[in-house]
Write a protein that holds these residues in place. Structure first.
Motif, mmCIF file in Angstrom:
data_model
loop_
_atom_site.group_PDB
_atom_site.id
_atom_site.type_symbol
_atom_site.label_atom_id
_atom_site.label_comp_id
_atom_site.label_asym_id
_atom_site.label_seq_id
_atom_site.Cartn_x
_atom_site.Cartn_y
_atom_site.Cartn_z
ATOM 1 N N CYS A 10 0.813 -1.224 0.000
ATOM 2 C CA CYS A 10 0.000 0.000 0.000
ATOM 3 C C CYS A 10 0.845 1.272 0.000
ATOM 4 O O CYS A 10 0.424 2.304 0.533
ATOM 5 C CB CYS A 10 -0.965 0.020 1.194
ATOM 6 N N SER A 11 2.019 1.226 -0.586
ATOM 7 C CA SER A 11 2.858 2.418 -0.678
ATOM 8 C C SER A 11 2.699 3.047 -2.050
ATOM 9 O O SER A 11 2.272 2.391 -3.012
ATOM 10 C CB SER A 11 4.324 2.069 -0.436
ATOM 11 N N TYR A 69 -6.486 2.952 -0.505
ATOM 12 C CA TYR A 69 -5.387 2.838 -1.470
ATOM 13 C C TYR A 69 -5.917 2.396 -2.829
ATOM 14 O O TYR A 69 -5.599 2.994 -3.864
ATOM 15 C CB TYR A 69 -4.372 1.833 -0.936
ATOM 16 N N VAL A 70 -6.721 1.359 -2.827
ATOM 17 C CA VAL A 70 -7.268 0.839 -4.086
ATOM 18 C C VAL A 70 -8.215 1.853 -4.722
ATOM 19 O O VAL A 70 -8.165 2.093 -5.939
ATOM 20 C CB VAL A 70 -7.988 -0.503 -3.846
ATOM 21 N N GLU A 71 -9.066 2.474 -3.922
ATOM 22 C CA GLU A 71 -10.012 3.447 -4.464
ATOM 23 C C GLU A 71 -9.288 4.666 -5.037
ATOM 24 O O GLU A 71 -9.685 5.213 -6.068
ATOM 25 C CB GLU A 71 -10.996 3.882 -3.374
ATOM 26 N N LYS A 72 -8.213 5.078 -4.384
ATOM 27 C CA LYS A 72 -7.482 6.260 -4.832
ATOM 28 C C LYS A 72 -6.729 6.012 -6.131
ATOM 29 O O LYS A 72 -6.778 6.828 -7.060
ATOM 30 C CB LYS A 72 -6.505 6.711 -3.750
ATOM 31 N N MET A 113 8.834 -6.251 -7.461
ATOM 32 C CA MET A 113 10.251 -6.474 -7.173
ATOM 33 C C MET A 113 10.681 -5.628 -5.976
ATOM 34 O O MET A 113 10.001 -4.688 -5.583
ATOM 35 C CB MET A 113 11.103 -6.106 -8.392
ATOM 36 N N LYS A 114 11.847 -5.952 -5.467
ATOM 37 C CA LYS A 114 12.385 -5.230 -4.324
ATOM 38 C C LYS A 114 12.518 -3.749 -4.662
ATOM 39 O O LYS A 114 12.945 -3.379 -5.738
ATOM 40 C CB LYS A 114 13.751 -5.789 -3.936
ATOM 41 N N ASP A 115 12.145 -2.926 -3.698
ATOM 42 C CA ASP A 115 12.218 -1.480 -3.869
ATOM 43 C C ASP A 115 12.882 -0.895 -2.630
ATOM 44 O O ASP A 115 12.552 -1.274 -1.507
ATOM 45 C CB ASP A 115 10.788 -0.922 -4.021
ATOM 46 N N THR A 116 13.795 0.018 -2.821
ATOM 47 C CA THR A 116 14.501 0.589 -1.672
ATOM 48 C C THR A 116 13.560 1.353 -0.753
ATOM 49 O O THR A 116 13.886 1.613 0.398
ATOM 50 C CB THR A 116 15.603 1.550 -2.144
ATOM 51 N N HIS A 117 12.379 1.709 -1.265
ATOM 52 C CA HIS A 117 11.443 2.490 -0.461
ATOM 53 C C HIS A 117 10.412 1.626 0.252
ATOM 54 O O HIS A 117 9.673 2.131 1.092
ATOM 55 C CB HIS A 117 10.703 3.496 -1.357
ATOM 56 N N THR A 118 10.327 0.342 -0.077
ATOM 57 C CA THR A 118 9.251 -0.476 0.469
ATOM 58 C C THR A 118 9.470 -0.764 1.948
ATOM 59 O O THR A 118 10.582 -0.840 2.432
ATOM 60 C CB THR A 118 9.114 -1.813 -0.286
#
Length: 277
Positions: A10-11, A69-72, A113-118
């Motif tokens: 949900c990011s 999150y999904v609605e937005k 995939m891996k994300d530095t912000h996740t």
């Protein structure tokens, strides 16, 4: 396909993957289940709320997070696809995804995939590897910023095994609604025989047992399987690479080796589809 299970943290960095999952389901005619795995905060002895109440509050908080999150980010694009929201409380992302996968039995699991912000190291190489080893259905791993689901060319890496036939039948179910071409490629290792005769035999067998008109076959010589596969994908302008995860020594197992995962995550910008034997 009937159901695709997409797991998200949900990011804002996963918004593209959510849009990709929706477009994929739209073309495949599948329902989309959006899953969020969350963990309870530590409970101190000084808290005045009972554990059951804390769990209930956490559930509603995370459900609202997922719903908003999904609605937005899907907005009115949900038209044409049935979207279901699901939550799992678990300290392990892998176990949370697997438990919901066992319950729902989706036709595909999709992760980013891996994300530095996740958060919580979400969808790191280790998590992807664990899912590949244990998930019961095809696993699609996509870059989080890949919002457009346009699949015209798919590369499938083969070692000329019978299990490839079953995997390619599954892959055709994904490729056909897109009208996508499947490039079946073998990259010989050092010291391996030419493979021309084996390729001809494999081609004939697939023509009889798979029967998909848009199949092409190629021996592609290169220094190293990983580099060769990457080079061939560029050559045919591929939108996805699909590989069979074989028991014990699958290509994906090598791909997610400690020394390769950082390289893959920093340079790969196309979806990776793992098909279990």
């Amino acid at each position: 396909m009937k159901t695709v299970l997409y797991a998200t943290d949900c990011s804002k960095h996963s918004v593209g993957a959510l849009a990709y999952a929706h477009q994929l389901c739209l073309v495949l005619g599948a329902d989309l289940v959006v899953l969020h795995v969350y963990d309870l905060p530590p409970i101190t002895v000084s808290t005045i709320r009972a554990p059951a109440q804390i769990k209930k509050l956490a559930f509603h908080e995370h459900f609202d997070l997922l719903k908003n999150y999904v609605e937005k980010y899907l907005d009115d694009r949900t038209e044409g696809v049935k979207v279901y929201l699901r939550l799992v409380e678990n300290t392990s992302i892998v176990e949370g995804i697997l438990s919901k996968s066992r319950e729902l039995r989706p036709d595909m699991v999709l992760v980013g995939m891996k994300d530095t912000h996740t958060l919580r190291g979400f969808f790191s190489g280790n998590i992807a590897k664990a899912l590949i080893d244990r998930v019961h259905c095809p696993l699609l791993i996509i870059p989080n910023d890949l919002a457009q689901c346009a699949i015209s060319n798919i590369v499938y890496g083969t070692d000329f095994e019978e299990d490839d036939i079953i995997a390619l039948r599954t892959l055709v179910r994904i490729a056909e609604p897109f009208g996508a071409r499947i490039y079946v490629v073998h990259i010989p290792t050092t010291g391996e025989f030419s493979g021309e005769e084996q390729l001809s035999w494999f081609n004939e067998m697939l023509s009889q047992k798979v029967g998909y008109a848009k199949l092409e076959f190629k021996l592609f010589r290169h220094q190293g399987v990983y580099k060769g596969l990457s080079a061939y994908m560029v050559q045919v302008n591929a939108d996805m690479v699909a590989l069979l995860e074989r028991q014990g020594e699958g290509f994906f197992r090598k791909l997610f080796h400690k020394g390769l995962v950082k390289k893959m995550e920093s340079s790969v910008n196309f979806p990776l589809l793992s098909l279990n034997a």
